[in-house]
Design an enzyme around this catalytic site. Structure first.
Site, short mmCIF file in Angstrom:
data_model
loop_
_atom_site.label_atom_id
_atom_site.label_comp_id
_atom_site.label_asym_id
_atom_site.label_seq_id
_atom_site.Cartn_x
_atom_site.Cartn_y
_atom_site.Cartn_z
CE LYS A 75 -18.77 -19.16 36.03
NZ LYS A 75 -17.99 -19.71 34.92
N GLY A 140 -12.77 -15.28 34.18
CA GLY A 140 -12.83 -16.53 34.94
C GLY A 140 -12.63 -17.76 34.07
#
Ligand code: NAP
Length: 267
Positions: A75, A140
């Site tokens: 990500k 995240g």
């Protein structure tokens, strides 16, 4: 015939990139929606090694692939590879979606929206405004959860992480009085009396240890929201249900965060 015309009528291809990626349930969702919508598209898994991720993402612009969902551990790399990022992605510093717009690679994040939708549907805003929340994790997913909770106006957030330093760092970076980090060894005190416990850590995922927490001091009307979706019924959810608490599993969020990306990929 121009190259653009030559691509007309081709099936629209999208997928999820990760390393490893075989555990992802996203192909089931997207291919089900494609079939239901009678669209000429396909959605598949792309195993992308982190060392090759930047090249792979940049190459998207020269392919007929409409876009990608991005999963662990890519990500942050997706964020770095994007030509432009949306405001939701900028808030989190990571992307879970890459798509193409006018020749550019756009990085977006649908995790905040995906987290909030089941929360509001099952628990409701009123409960959120009147209860303390304990959040476990500092990666995240935890950042996306924090973004949503702060936007929803939660009065108090206790942040816990196995590695204390990361929780402290995250709370310091956000720097608002309603959010503070608690020590992992004192997690039972942090969880006591909390109306909503959220697991945004990887604990409880297939192949990982179960989350080591005690739910006995939570109120009887408390909720547990576990972001983990493999297995669908996690050890934490099972523990909570045995204690009579209400639970939301990660599948609800997975579906809610996938919906906007489906629109971006297939129109
Ligand atoms: P990440 O950035 O790698 O962070 C992992 C976090 O889990 C870290 O805070 C880590 O703590 C903690 N952790 C790992 N093993 C643990 C254990 N045994 N006990 C306690 N804490 C542990 O991962 P992420 O992207 O935030 O994802 C976290 C989880 O959320 C994953 O299971 C992912 O599948 C899930 N998720 C679900 C959705 C959905 O749509 N349902 C969306 C996004 C993420 P340390 O700092 O101590 O290492």
């Amino acid at each position: 015939m121009s190259a653009r015309q030559g691509h007309k009528g081709l099936l629209k291809l999208a997928g999820v990139a990760g390393w490893p990626v075989h555990h992802s349930l996203s192909p089931f969702l997207h291919n089900y929606w494609l079939k239901k919508s009678n669209l000429n598209g396909a959605y598949t898994l792309f195993a992308v090694h982190p060392d090759e991720a930047n090249y792979a993402f940049q190459s998207l612009k020269r392919t007929t692939i409409s876009g990608l969902n991005i999963t662990i551990p890519l990500k942050g790399l997706a964020y770095g590879a994007a030509d432009e990022v949306t405001s939701d992605a900028r808030k989190l510093g990571v992307c879970n979606v890459l798509y193409k717009k006018q020749g550019k690679l756009i990085g977006h994040n649908t995790d905040m929206e995906g987290f909030a939708s089941p929360l509001l549907h099952h628990i409701g805003h009123n409960f959120i405004l009147n209860n303390t929340v304990t959040l476990i994790g500092a990666g995240g997913a935890a950042r996306a959860v924090l973004g949503s909770l702060l936007a929803l106006g939660v009065p108090e957030i206790r942040l816990l992480n196995r590695t204390d330093e990361r929780a402290k760092q995250l709370a310091t970076n956000i720097n608002i009085p309603s959010l503070y980090a608690c020590e992992w060894v004192k997690r039972q005190q942090a969880i006591a009396g909390t109306g909503l416990l959220i697991n945004a850590s990887s604990a409880g995922m297939s192949g990982y240890d179960a989350l080591d927490v005690d739910l006995s001091l939570m109120p009887d009307d408390a909720w547990i929201y576990d972001l983990v979706y493999t297995p669908l019924l996690t050890p934490l959810m099972r523990k909570a249900q045995n204690r009579g608490l209400r639970t939301i599993g990660g599948l609800d969020m997975l579906i809610a965060q996938a919906r906007p990306s489906f629109k971006l990929f297939y129109g």
